[in-house]
Design a protein around this motif. Structure first.
Motif, PDB file in Angstrom:
ATOM      1  N   ARG A  73      -0.256   6.782   7.543  1.00  0.00           N
ATOM      2  CA  ARG A  73      -1.599   7.061   7.045  1.00  0.00           C
ATOM      3  C   ARG A  73      -1.456   7.862   5.748  1.00  0.00           C
ATOM      4  O   ARG A  73      -0.385   8.392   5.456  1.00  0.00           O
ATOM      5  CB  ARG A  73      -2.403   7.835   8.081  1.00  0.00           C
ATOM      6  N   PRO A  74      -2.516   7.982   4.973  1.00  0.00           N
ATOM      7  CA  PRO A  74      -2.433   8.778   3.746  1.00  0.00           C
ATOM      8  C   PRO A  74      -2.050  10.227   4.056  1.00  0.00           C
ATOM      9  O   PRO A  74      -2.478  10.799   5.054  1.00  0.00           O
ATOM     10  CB  PRO A  74      -3.844   8.700   3.170  1.00  0.00           C
ATOM     11  N   PRO A 129      -5.177   5.046  -5.556  1.00  0.00           N
ATOM     12  CA  PRO A 129      -5.493   4.082  -4.502  1.00  0.00           C
ATOM     13  C   PRO A 129      -4.278   3.335  -3.958  1.00  0.00           C
ATOM     14  O   PRO A 129      -4.261   2.947  -2.792  1.00  0.00           O
ATOM     15  CB  PRO A 129      -6.471   3.110  -5.162  1.00  0.00           C
ATOM     16  N   ARG A 130      -3.243   3.115  -4.753  1.00  0.00           N
ATOM     17  CA  ARG A 130      -2.107   2.310  -4.326  1.00  0.00           C
ATOM     18  C   ARG A 130      -1.035   3.107  -3.587  1.00  0.00           C
ATOM     19  O   ARG A 130      -0.487   2.635  -2.594  1.00  0.00           O
ATOM     20  CB  ARG A 130      -1.462   1.630  -5.539  1.00  0.00           C
ATOM     21  N   LEU A 161      -3.638   7.272  -1.535  1.00  0.00           N
ATOM     22  CA  LEU A 161      -4.740   7.092  -0.588  1.00  0.00           C
ATOM     23  C   LEU A 161      -4.618   5.814   0.239  1.00  0.00           C
ATOM     24  O   LEU A 161      -5.330   5.643   1.229  1.00  0.00           O
ATOM     25  CB  LEU A 161      -6.075   7.092  -1.348  1.00  0.00           C
ATOM     26  N   ARG A 171      -5.579   2.730  -0.214  1.00  0.00           N
ATOM     27  CA  ARG A 171      -6.814   1.955  -0.078  1.00  0.00           C
ATOM     28  C   ARG A 171      -6.744   0.607  -0.781  1.00  0.00           C
ATOM     29  O   ARG A 171      -7.642  -0.206  -0.630  1.00  0.00           O
ATOM     30  CB  ARG A 171      -7.985   2.750  -0.641  1.00  0.00           C
ATOM     31  N   SER A 172      -5.716   0.356  -1.545  1.00  0.00           N
ATOM     32  CA  SER A 172      -5.574  -0.898  -2.273  1.00  0.00           C
ATOM     33  C   SER A 172      -4.954  -1.967  -1.368  1.00  0.00           C
ATOM     34  O   SER A 172      -4.131  -1.651  -0.504  1.00  0.00           O
ATOM     35  CB  SER A 172      -4.677  -0.685  -3.495  1.00  0.00           C
ATOM     36  N   SER A 182      -1.102  -1.855  -1.366  1.00  0.00           N
ATOM     37  CA  SER A 182      -0.359  -0.681  -0.886  1.00  0.00           C
ATOM     38  C   SER A 182       0.314  -1.002   0.449  1.00  0.00           C
ATOM     39  O   SER A 182      -0.261  -1.628   1.320  1.00  0.00           O
ATOM     40  CB  SER A 182      -1.285   0.522  -0.746  1.00  0.00           C
ATOM     41  N   CYS A 197       1.711  -5.135   3.830  1.00  0.00           N
ATOM     42  CA  CYS A 197       0.563  -4.761   3.009  1.00  0.00           C
ATOM     43  C   CYS A 197      -0.550  -5.755   3.311  1.00  0.00           C
ATOM     44  O   CYS A 197      -0.287  -6.903   3.672  1.00  0.00           O
ATOM     45  CB  CYS A 197       0.906  -4.721   1.526  1.00  0.00           C
TER      46      CYS A 197
END
Length: 150
Positions: free
Chosen positions: A13-14, A59-60, A63, A65-66, A69, A84
């Motif tokens: 997770r982030p 984002p990549r 976080l 979220r891309s 990623s 991914c």
């Protein structure tokens, strides 16, 4: 005698530690640009580069979220694979300069057909403590950890 490989999979997770470290470095870079005795045009160019890197990296890499990623790693009879949302599971070759420390894993890898090596930073808060420990052990003691995917 064939060797049996126990399947292993982990999803992360982030990381709040990674986000805090990135934002602190970004703030220091911006402060250095603003305090430097350079022409304003170079300051603006440097600020634009900092902003564009933040828009690309957050984002990549931080976080997650891309769609590009990476969010999971598994090891089974087919070798090491990263997941991914955009491509699904992709085989990878881990590089020998990967690092597995108690508080941080730096995973260096190469996708098949690519000359560029990439990296993932997995602080201890990005995985459950047991998964982080299992991944560190797998990276240190796996027999075929540097083998190229078939």
């Amino acid at each position: 005698m064939s060797s049996r490989i126990d399947p292993f999979e982990c999803r992360w997770r982030p990381s709040t530690w990674l986000l805090a470290a990135y934002l602190a470095c970004l703030a220091l870079a911006i402060a250095a640009l603003l305090l430097a005795a350079i022409p304003p045009l170079w300051q603006i160019l440097g600020l634009l580069l900092c902003l564009s890197h933040a828009l690309w990296a957050l984002p990549r890499q931080i976080l997650l979220r891309s769609p590009q990623s990476f969010g999971a790693l598994r090891h089974d009879n087919e070798g090491w694979q990263l997941w991914c949302p955009h491509q699904g599971w992709s085989p990878v070759q881990l590089c020998a300069d990967s690092l597995a420390l108690p508080s941080l894993i730096v995973l260096r890898f190469r996708l098949p057909g690519s000359l560029i090596t990439r990296g993932l930073c997995l602080p201890a808060d990005s995985l459950a403590p047991d998964e982080h420990r299992r991944l560190r052990l797998r990276l240190r003691f796996s027999r075929d950890r540097w083998a190229a995917p078939e």
